[in-house]
Design an enzyme around this catalytic site. Structure first.
Site, PDB file in Angstrom:
ATOM      1  N   ASP A   1       0.843  -1.194   0.000  1.00 50.66           N
ATOM      2  CA  ASP A   1       0.000   0.000   0.000  1.00 50.66           C
ATOM      3  C   ASP A   1       0.877   1.241   0.000  1.00 50.66           C
ATOM      4  O   ASP A   1       1.694   1.436   0.909  1.00 50.66           O
ATOM      5  CB  ASP A   1      -0.911  -0.006   1.230  1.00 50.66           C
ATOM      6  CG  ASP A   1      -2.048   0.996   1.087  1.00 50.66           C
ATOM      7  OD1 ASP A   1      -1.871   1.970   0.329  1.00 50.66           O
ATOM      8  OD2 ASP A   1      -3.094   0.801   1.725  1.00 50.66           O
TER       9      ASP A   1
ATOM     10  N   TYR B   1      13.017  -4.940  -6.017  1.00 46.85           N
ATOM     11  CA  TYR B   1      11.613  -4.515  -6.067  1.00 46.85           C
ATOM     12  C   TYR B   1      11.092  -4.189  -4.673  1.00 46.85           C
ATOM     13  O   TYR B   1      10.404  -3.183  -4.470  1.00 46.85           O
ATOM     14  CB  TYR B   1      10.773  -5.614  -6.712  1.00 46.85           C
ATOM     15  CG  TYR B   1       9.290  -5.369  -6.653  1.00 46.85           C
ATOM     16  CD1 TYR B   1       8.681  -4.492  -7.548  1.00 46.85           C
ATOM     17  CD2 TYR B   1       8.500  -5.991  -5.694  1.00 46.85           C
ATOM     18  CE1 TYR B   1       7.319  -4.253  -7.490  1.00 46.85           C
ATOM     19  CE2 TYR B   1       7.144  -5.759  -5.630  1.00 46.85           C
ATOM     20  CZ  TYR B   1       6.556  -4.892  -6.532  1.00 46.85           C
ATOM     21  OH  TYR B   1       5.207  -4.655  -6.462  1.00 46.85           O
TER      22      TYR B   1
END
Length: 849
Positions: A370, A422
């Protein structure tokens, strides 16, 4: 063992190993391990002294990037992470010798060369040899008889023995041996931390045992084995694999586990209580047969367990039925890869959690990071990417993404080559929560969460940019990125449009305008500009041609079976009233009977025309008065054949046949055959190749194309008798003499007209009804075709029906005949009961009067 200098005991141990290497070693496995360890520690020594202080001069990590700001070769801080593991241009030689003073040799004499990285001193010869490289001549002389095959012939002679590593031992005391010892510092690299030391060990291991790793431009599988070798897995509380009350984890829209980020600490994950649902898990029965006993025991446990305990237990090698991914041991990671895309929260419906509770399908497995107004979604799929698009679509549907969200997911979709990079990227731009969703946690996602836990706990809080705008995640260099963006942009636009065309079954550009949501089209214009329309027009044309070519190669029987497989369950529901469908089928048979047409003969000749079975017969004509049901029959029979419709108004145009080239079939409505065009019509109905004019193009050839014609008047009215007979030889003609009743009107319908009317159908006639009639009479149809073959010349290029289609049609025929018989019996019982009830009511009325 120290991380700096090699101890005396360590070198004595390996000197003893060298002396004993010629002795007999009976155990093949121990011999092979010895060779690996010797090569690992002696041929490629990789432990370098850390003395010298932090102000030592160090060369760059690679030929392209600057050195680490902290003086560490394998730094894992926020500033240096993007260089680690990405460059193939690393230097093994980190510079000249530093000249740092070393301790004395074992004989307590000053070493001849103070910068040797071993406790044994190699005294200089009378003359220092000038050669510093081993040429071919010295290799043959110094390494003679010292290869692995020479020293250990049992490795190659034993059955099932693996191929040993290709290296040789130089003869002790030879010139090559001295060169290797003196230049051994070339294999050393500086290490300052435990993590850097472990990272270097892994790099040497990868060179010794190459695996499917990642590079800048490759498409190989990503793996987290490097991190897993360095540190133990860090678990967090919560049962990601524990079942809910109804064995539907994650389907109710709640995540299986959540990691909340507060300040600079990580809070233990929690599992929201699963809500009950009335939906049954349709896939449960199919997955039970494939699960191993270990996985069943794991699922049936009711106590809470953390991920660390789960990681220590064996994970069964099973196939996830939903995503088709291998969920098993670490070896399966080579077959899978990570993928990611971005979804803004305004492109997701607010009540998506409630919508998820209404779905009976299993929830897809994925992780969400998020970032405030948007989320980054990570999931695993096959390394080839063939299944990744389907998994991405399932995730967007589970999240109830809008059409704009689906377009955004397709545009931002990319493969994750470096999992650690990532996750560091996600941490850098701030994380509110990290959620895991899914009915079943895949091992790859568990590894990703373990990696996240490790990197998040070891992060530098000063490197986290909480207020920075999140940039698109790209792993390529700038030059590669610029080269890729142009091609990738066109590829993304093509994939988005093609996916939507297949979903909506669009065959014309106007259908695109009418059926596609405005928000979706606006989102495409924002991303790709005004050239979207040209892409749509071209892709629609290509897709329409592809569909036509597929239909062109099928028999009418195959098309009818496809309709049954797609639509039958919608019209025949077990335990419910199916009388309307049965009455429609009876009405179709009644229509043909009233017009004195054998329905078996009619359906058989439609199959003959579609498959181009006979030479010189390529057309079927339905002739009849207005409202006789000509279009009703052909529209439902040829609905999935998709013929090219040509109205009568185009007969006067010189380009009235420009739609025919490339068409799979043709449907003419009220055509006019005149002495001027009768020659073209004869060739067309015969199946010969003709050429036609196309606007702004050269003449296009028309190959043999199945042709259907509907007309209210005979098509030969305007030509002479000779031409009429030739036309009739090339077609099969059916005449409908009665009209279908529209309404009961005593003022407009007289007795003469009433005798020529057919009652209206009980409900709307659909293609499924014609398919049932066709397949129900499948055996009779092909028996009639076999009889017709005796009277006609069979075309050797005709489309043939295969045995698999025949078997499927016969099984459908048996099922339909049984179903129709059962429905007729039930209908008769209902009618009998209704009559009995009516008689009883009349008797009661008479008794009361």
């Amino acid at each position: 063992m120290e991380y700096g200098l090699i101890s005396k005991f360590y070198m004595d141990h390996w000197r003893w190993k060298i002396r004993e290497k010629h002795k007999v070693e009976n155990n093949l496995l121990s011999t092979y391990k010895y060779i690996l360890n010797f090569h690992y520690h002696m041929v490629h020594p990789y432990i370098r002294s850390t003395k010298g202080g932090p102000n030592r001069v160090m060369n760059s990590v690679c030929v392209e990037h600057s050195p680490c700001e902290h003086g560490n070769l394998f730094c894992e801080c926020i500033y240096c992470w993007e260089h680690d593991g990405q460059c193939r241009g690393r230097k093994l030689d980190l510079g000249a010798s530093t000249g740092i003073e070393r301790r004395l040799a074992n004989d307590n004499q000053q070493p001849g060369l103070s910068d040797l990285y071993c406790t044994e001193t190699i005294h200089l010869a009378t003359a220092i040899p000038e050669r510093r490289t081993i040429d071919r001549e010295n290799y043959v002389k110094d390494f003679a008889g010292q290869t692995v095959g020479d020293l250990y012939p049992q490795l190659q002679g034993s059955t099932g023995a693996s191929e040993p590593i290709d290296f040789a031992f130089p003869t002790v005391g030879s010139g090559s041996w001295e060169i290797l010892v003196r230049e051994s510092h070339k294999h050393f690299e500086p290490n300052y931390t435990e993590e850097a030391y472990q990272s270097h060990i892994r790099s040497v291991r990868r060179r010794l045992f190459p695996e499917e790793t990642m590079d800048n431009n490759g498409s190989q599988a990503s793996t987290t084995e490097m991190l897993r070798d360095a540190v133990q897995r860090c678990g967090f509380e919560g049962p990601p694999n524990s079942p809910s009350e109804n064995n539907r984890d994650g389907i109710d829209g709640t995540c299986i586990s959540t990691v909340d980020i507060q300040s600079n600490c990580i809070v233990n994950a929690h599992c929201p209580k699963q809500g009950t649902s009335n939906q049954t898990n349709k896939r449960k029965k199919s997955t039970d047969t494939t699960e191993s006993s270990g996985s069943k025991k794991n699922k049936s446990s009711n106590y809470q367990q953390n991920l660390q305990e789960q990681g220590s237990t064996s994970i069964s090698d099973t196939i996830d039925i939903v995503d088709g991914e291998l969920d098993g041991s670490t070896g399966s990671n080579r077959e899978t890869a990570y993928y990611t895309f971005v979804l803004h929260k305004n492109n997701v419906k607010e009540d998506w959690r409630y919508i998820a509770t209404t779905r009976a399908k299993q929830a897809p497995s994925f992780i969400t990071f998020d970032h405030g107004d948007h989320i980054h979604i990570l999931f695993s799929s096959s390394n080839t990417g063939g299944n990744s698009t389907r998994v991405r679509t399932r995730i967007t549907k589970f999240l109830s993404a809008t059409s704009a969200g689906s377009a955004e997911a397709t545009i931002t979709f990319s493969k994750v080559k470096f999992l650690r990079n990532y996750i560091l990227y996600c941490i850098r731009y701030g994380i509110e929560t990290v959620n895991i969703y899914g009915n079943k946690i895949q091992q790859q996602l568990t590894e990703a969460m373990d990696t996240f836990k490790i990197l998040f706990e070891n992060r530098d809080p000063n490197d986290v940019i909480l207020e920075a705008g999140c940039k698109l995640y790209h792993e390529e260099k700038k030059d590669n990125k610029q080269k890729r963006c142009g091609q990738r942009k066109q590829q993304n636009l093509t994939d988005i449009i093609l996916e939507k065309i297949k979903e909506k079954k669009i065959t014309t550009a106007q259908q695109w305008e009418n059926q596609i949501e405005p928000e979706f089209k606006i989102q495409l214009m924002k991303e790709f500009g005004l050239n979207v329309d040209s892409y749509v027009t071209r892709i629609v044309r290509i897709e329409r041609t592809r569909i036509q070519q597929l239909i062109k190669a099928k028999t009418l029987t195959e098309i009818m079976l496809e309709i049954l497989n797609d639509e039958y369950i919608k019209h025949f529901t077990p335990g419910e009233d199916n009388s309307k469908t049965a009455k429609c089928i009876e009405w179709i048979e009644y229509l043909f009977k009233e017009n004195n047409i054998n329905i078996i003969h009619f359906l058989a000749w439609n199959e003959i025309i579609k498959t181009k079975r006979y030479k010189k017969i390529n057309g079927m004509v339905l002739e009849g008065i207005t409202n006789a049901g000509k279009s009703l029959i052909l529209d439902n029979l040829l609905a999935m054949v998709k013929p090219e419709e040509i109205p009568r108004e185009r007969d006067n145009s010189g380009f009235h046949l420009d739609q025919v080239p490339g068409a799979g079939s043709i449907l003419f409505e009220e055509p006019m055959i005149t002495p001027v065009n009768v020659g073209t019509w004869k060739l067309l109905l015969e199946g010969k190749t003709i050429k036609t004019d196309v606007k702004n193009k050269d003449k296009e050839p028309i190959e043999r194309t199945p042709t259907w014609i509907t007309t209210a008047t005979p098509i030969t009215n305007n030509i002479d008798m000779n031409e009429t007979s030739q036309i009739l030889q090339r077609i099969k003609l059916y005449i409908l003499k009665k009209s279908i009743q529209h309404r009961d009107d005593k003022y407009t319908i007289n007795a003469q007209i009433q005798n020529k009317l057919i009652s209206r159908p009980p409900t709307l006639i659909e293609p499924i009804h014609m398919a049932i009639v066709f397949i129900k009479n499948f055996t009779k149809i092909y028996n009639l075709i076999a009889e017709e073959d005796k009277a006609h010349t069979v075309n050797e290029k005709a489309i043939q029906i295969n045995n698999e289609v025949k078997e499927e049609a016969e099984s459908w025929q048996t099922a339909l005949q049984w179903t129709m018989t059962e429905n007729n019996e039930e209908q008769n019982e209902n009618e009998t009961q209704a009559l009995e009830d009516q008689v009883l009511e009349l008797a009661k009325e008479q008794a009361t009067t």
